[in-house]
Design a protein around this motif. Structure first.
Motif, mmCIF file in Angstrom:
data_model
loop_
_atom_site.group_PDB
_atom_site.id
_atom_site.type_symbol
_atom_site.label_atom_id
_atom_site.label_comp_id
_atom_site.label_asym_id
_atom_site.label_seq_id
_atom_site.Cartn_x
_atom_site.Cartn_y
_atom_site.Cartn_z
ATOM 1 N N ASN A 311 60.850 53.332 40.052
ATOM 2 C CA ASN A 311 61.043 54.551 39.267
ATOM 3 C C ASN A 311 60.256 55.695 39.911
ATOM 4 O O ASN A 311 59.084 55.528 40.244
ATOM 5 N N PRO A 312 60.881 56.848 40.087
ATOM 6 C CA PRO A 312 60.154 57.962 40.725
ATOM 7 C C PRO A 312 59.097 58.589 39.824
ATOM 8 O O PRO A 312 58.269 59.378 40.306
ATOM 9 N N ALA A 313 59.097 58.237 38.522
ATOM 10 C CA ALA A 313 58.176 58.911 37.603
ATOM 11 C C ALA A 313 57.729 57.957 36.496
ATOM 12 O O ALA A 313 58.187 58.053 35.358
ATOM 13 N N VAL A 314 56.832 57.009 36.849
ATOM 14 C CA VAL A 314 56.258 56.132 35.826
ATOM 15 C C VAL A 314 55.027 56.811 35.226
ATOM 16 O O VAL A 314 54.433 57.722 35.810
ATOM 17 N N HIS A 315 54.654 56.352 34.040
ATOM 18 C CA HIS A 315 53.489 56.925 33.376
ATOM 19 C C HIS A 315 52.208 56.508 34.096
ATOM 20 O O HIS A 315 52.079 55.379 34.580
ATOM 21 N N VAL A 316 51.251 57.412 34.133
ATOM 22 C CA VAL A 316 49.967 57.166 34.775
ATOM 23 C C VAL A 316 48.976 56.662 33.735
ATOM 24 O O VAL A 316 48.725 57.325 32.723
ATOM 25 N N VAL A 317 48.427 55.487 33.998
ATOM 26 C CA VAL A 317 47.476 54.860 33.079
ATOM 27 C C VAL A 317 46.129 54.748 33.798
ATOM 28 O O VAL A 317 46.031 54.122 34.852
ATOM 29 N N LYS A 318 45.097 55.362 33.227
ATOM 30 C CA LYS A 318 43.758 55.324 33.811
ATOM 31 C C LYS A 318 42.912 54.286 33.069
ATOM 32 O O LYS A 318 42.767 54.339 31.852
ATOM 33 N N ILE A 319 42.366 53.367 33.838
ATOM 34 C CA ILE A 319 41.585 52.273 33.269
ATOM 35 C C ILE A 319 40.171 52.751 32.937
ATOM 36 O O ILE A 319 39.535 53.457 33.736
ATOM 37 N N LYS A 320 39.676 52.338 31.775
ATOM 38 C CA LYS A 320 38.316 52.681 31.345
ATOM 39 C C LYS A 320 37.388 51.475 31.397
ATOM 40 O O LYS A 320 36.190 51.617 31.623
ATOM 41 N N ALA A 321 37.938 50.292 31.153
ATOM 42 C CA ALA A 321 37.134 49.075 31.187
ATOM 43 C C ALA A 321 38.052 47.861 31.285
ATOM 44 O O ALA A 321 39.228 47.930 30.914
ATOM 45 N N VAL A 322 37.500 46.772 31.769
ATOM 46 C CA VAL A 322 38.174 45.474 31.760
ATOM 47 C C VAL A 322 37.187 44.449 31.221
ATOM 48 O O VAL A 322 36.034 44.379 31.681
ATOM 49 N N THR A 323 37.618 43.677 30.236
ATOM 50 C CA THR A 323 36.777 42.604 29.699
ATOM 51 C C THR A 323 37.523 41.280 29.844
ATOM 52 O O THR A 323 38.747 41.260 29.916
ATOM 53 N N HIS A 324 36.758 40.189 29.879
ATOM 54 C CA HIS A 324 37.416 38.884 30.011
ATOM 55 C C HIS A 324 36.476 37.770 29.569
ATOM 56 O O HIS A 324 35.275 37.966 29.349
ATOM 57 N N ARG A 325 37.035 36.569 29.456
ATOM 58 C CA ARG A 325 36.235 35.383 29.168
ATOM 59 C C ARG A 325 35.367 35.056 30.389
ATOM 60 O O ARG A 325 35.733 35.367 31.528
ATOM 61 N N LYS A 326 34.250 34.386 30.137
ATOM 62 C CA LYS A 326 33.342 34.087 31.239
ATOM 63 C C LYS A 326 33.697 32.798 31.963
ATOM 64 O O LYS A 326 33.260 32.578 33.096
ATOM 65 N N ASP A 327 34.476 31.936 31.346
ATOM 66 C CA ASP A 327 34.775 30.626 31.913
ATOM 67 C C ASP A 327 36.149 30.611 32.570
ATOM 68 O O ASP A 327 37.169 30.327 31.943
ATOM 69 N N ASN A 328 36.217 30.952 33.869
ATOM 70 C CA ASN A 328 37.465 30.910 34.636
ATOM 71 C C ASN A 328 38.630 31.530 33.874
ATOM 72 O O ASN A 328 39.596 30.843 33.509
ATOM 73 N N PRO A 329 38.590 32.837 33.609
ATOM 74 C CA PRO A 329 39.664 33.468 32.832
ATOM 75 C C PRO A 329 41.028 33.309 33.500
ATOM 76 O O PRO A 329 41.134 33.289 34.726
ATOM 77 N N ILE A 330 42.039 33.198 32.666
ATOM 78 C CA ILE A 330 43.397 32.904 33.131
ATOM 79 C C ILE A 330 44.238 34.184 33.121
ATOM 80 O O ILE A 330 44.314 34.865 32.093
ATOM 81 N N VAL A 331 44.861 34.486 34.241
ATOM 82 C CA VAL A 331 45.851 35.559 34.301
ATOM 83 C C VAL A 331 47.219 34.921 34.075
ATOM 84 O O VAL A 331 47.669 34.089 34.865
ATOM 85 N N GLN A 332 47.867 35.289 32.995
ATOM 86 C CA GLN A 332 49.200 34.759 32.691
ATOM 87 C C GLN A 332 50.240 35.700 33.271
ATOM 88 O O GLN A 332 50.182 36.917 33.075
ATOM 89 N N THR A 333 51.186 35.144 34.008
ATOM 90 C CA THR A 333 52.193 35.972 34.675
ATOM 91 C C THR A 333 53.563 35.339 34.530
ATOM 92 O O THR A 333 53.711 34.226 34.017
ATOM 93 N N THR A 334 54.580 36.056 34.977
ATOM 94 C CA THR A 334 55.941 35.531 34.933
ATOM 95 C C THR A 334 56.733 36.068 36.107
ATOM 96 O O THR A 334 56.377 37.085 36.715
ATOM 97 N N ILE A 335 57.809 35.374 36.436
ATOM 98 C CA ILE A 335 58.794 35.877 37.389
ATOM 99 C C ILE A 335 59.825 36.663 36.593
ATOM 100 O O ILE A 335 60.368 36.155 35.603
ATOM 101 N N GLY A 336 60.106 37.878 37.015
ATOM 102 C CA GLY A 336 60.941 38.782 36.238
ATOM 103 C C GLY A 336 62.253 38.194 35.733
ATOM 104 O O GLY A 336 62.569 38.311 34.545
ATOM 105 N N PRO A 337 63.060 37.542 36.595
ATOM 106 C CA PRO A 337 64.355 37.008 36.131
ATOM 107 C C PRO A 337 64.290 35.573 35.624
ATOM 108 O O PRO A 337 65.332 34.934 35.477
ATOM 109 N N SER A 338 63.106 35.044 35.346
ATOM 110 C CA SER A 338 62.987 33.632 35.011
ATOM 111 C C SER A 338 63.384 33.347 33.576
ATOM 112 O O SER A 338 63.614 34.245 32.772
#
Length: 505
Positions: A311-338
């Motif tokens: 997309n030539p014009a997506v919204h701009v999102v500015k990050i202020k902080a990131v928090t997470h669990r301390k014990d090997n935090p899990i990033v959950q992801t997906t394949i777009g057409p799955s």
């Protein structure tokens, strides 16, 4: 064949068990063939998705692929303190098991949950494992790209994408809230490009109010959640109108309120039992090129099975902080057409169609299935009940009702009650034996649909498609005329209750 019946939520007392992604994984580990993990190093740039494509992606992914287990990658190149999980929802049977419901009837179950919401509750930081570790964007070494193991689906992607992040935002006066899922690309150390599809997303409605005031909109992005939450968040109008908090659907399904926690850097709440929370602001009246770092012309693969155009014009999102669990935090992801997209988009749409049609013409539609062939959005199969000759034609009215409410729906197949809507061979059998093309095809032209369908372009059909996103829509009526019912009875077999006895030694 198991016929679909109306299913309602079982009466349950409020449980003391805390539902989150980790509790779901414990359940999966106890189910044979539903979970796989590896310590072999994997590159999050295209390789991770490339491997899982063969193991369990399914959906509209380029063949070869199949339905398979969810998979945890414990050794992600460049991210020694994080794991990546993919495919939890990439099986309708697995979704049913995690929801503790019959997978045939999930549309009915979600329909009931919409009617019996349990609102989220706020907890303190001491009860929010998602905030055990805090990174502020003002820290000298802060870089979202080296902190969050967001994969790419293909080598052509615009960048690493957050694909399973639940975005929460509120109206400026704080009286209305919304949660939804968007594609979000990591553009810079503290910048995300977010695509908000025009129309139908209440986050977009709230953003317009902020933009009118020229103020940034605070949001949170919660990643790594109880699998029920992403399904609940993908409901759309008219089932969940402006102001309806879809987290209350997840609360109803679990009979346990979703827990929220106040942000550490923005005036918005995240999901307290998430693995990660990204706190950010959508900048007002500001946009950027989605593929600014690659200029590939592509974003990432989308649910129809094709690469989405950047997309030539997506919204701009500015990050202020990131928090997470301390014990090997899990990033959950997906394949777009799955198949995962089919579960997230399709099951709530089934519930919404059942709700709409049953209110208008009760008892006609006994079950609905949005199959992988349509990515959960473009196609639905409707199981029809007729009582008398006077009901002939009502099935096509049901199809029109579905089209009227869900503009992304392109094809409706109508079948009788004796047809298993979850078995493509059975559905195609009815099209071959209870269907005549000159009588049972209806084509509706000049309607709106989903812009990610590449056939919906003026150059494809200049006569009926004036602008991109317009489409012809199709009804295939595979129901037999009621007055000819006796001629369409399937061959009768003996009903043997103890048939399994013959399979034993």
């Amino acid at each position: 064949m198991q016929t679909a019946k109306h299913s309602i939520l079982e009466a349950k007392s409020m449980t003391t068990k805390k539902y989150d992604l980790r509790s779901a994984l414990e359940e999966l580990k106890a189910m044979p063939g539903q979970y796989l993990e590896t310590n072999k190093e994997i590159d999050p740039e295209a390789q991770l998705a490339g491997v899982y494509r063969y193991i369990g992606a399914g959906g509209t992914v380029k063949r070869p692929t199949k339905e398979g287990p969810a998979m945890m990658f414990n050794n992600v190149k460049g991210f020694p303190h994080s794991r990546v999980l993919i495919g939890v929802l990439a099986s309708r049977r697995r979704v049913g098991a995690l929801m503790h419901q019959d997978w045939h009837n999930l549309g009915h179950v979600l329909n009931e949950a919409v009617k019996t919401p349990i609102q989220p509750v706020t907890v303190g930081k001491a009860d929010a494992p998602a905030q055990e570790v805090v990174h502020l964007a003002t820290d000298d070494d802060f870089d979202i790209r080296t902190l969050l193991a967001a994969p790419t689906n293909t080598p052509d992607d615009a960048g690493p994408y957050i694909t399973m992040g639940v975005v929460r935002g509120s109206s400026p006066d704080g009286t209305q809230h919304d949660v939804t899922i968007h594609r979000m690309v990591l553009e810079d150390k503290d910048t995300i490009g977010m695509y908000i599809m025009p129309g139908g997303r209440h986050i977009g409605a709230f953003l317009k109010e902020y933009e009118a005031k020229n103020e940034p909109m605070p949001i949170t992005i919660s990643i790594g959640l109880d699998p029920i939450v992403p399904i609940a968040t993908t409901f759309e109008p008219p089932t969940t109108p402006l102001g309806y908090d879809e987290l209350s659907i997840a609360g109803s399904l679990r009979q346990q309120a979703v827990e929220l926690v106040d942000g550490v850097a923005v005036h918005e709440q995240g999901i307290a039992r998430a693995e990660w929370i990204v706190e950010a602001e959508i900048m007002p009246n500001t946009s950027m090129q989605e593929d600014i770092n690659t200029n590939s012309g592509f974003a990432m693969p989308e649910f129809p099975g094709y690469n989405g155009q950047a997309n030539p014009a997506v919204h701009v999102v500015k990050i202020k902080a990131v928090t997470h669990r301390k014990d090997n935090p899990i990033v959950q992801t997906t394949i777009g057409p799955s198949e995962e997209h089919v579960s997230m988009a399709g099951i709530p749409t089934e519930a919404s169609i059942l709700n709409l049609v049953d209110n208008a013409i009760p008892g006609v539609v006994t079950n609905v299935y949005n199959p992988p062939a349509g990515g959960g959005k473009l196609m639905t199969i409707m199981q029809i009940h007729k009582d008398s000759d006077n009901d002939d034609g009502i099935q096509r009215q049901a199809a029109l009702l579905a089209f009227s409410a869900f503009k992304e729906l392109k094809t409706v197949i109508l079948v009788d009650e004796d047809v298993d809507i979850f078995d493509w061979n059975d559905v195609m059998w009815t099209i071959n034996t209870r269907f005549q093309a000159d009588m049972d095809i209806q084509v509706l032209t000049g309607l709106r649909n989903h812009p990610l369908d590449p056939s919906e372009r003026p150059e494809y059909d200049p006569k009926s498609i004036r602008t991109r996103g317009m489409s012809s829509k199709l009804i295939l009526d595979g129901t037999y005329p009621h007055d000819m019912k006796d001629q369409f009875q399937r061959a009768p077999f003996m009903e043997v209750a103890n048939w399994e006895d013959w399979t034993k030694e």
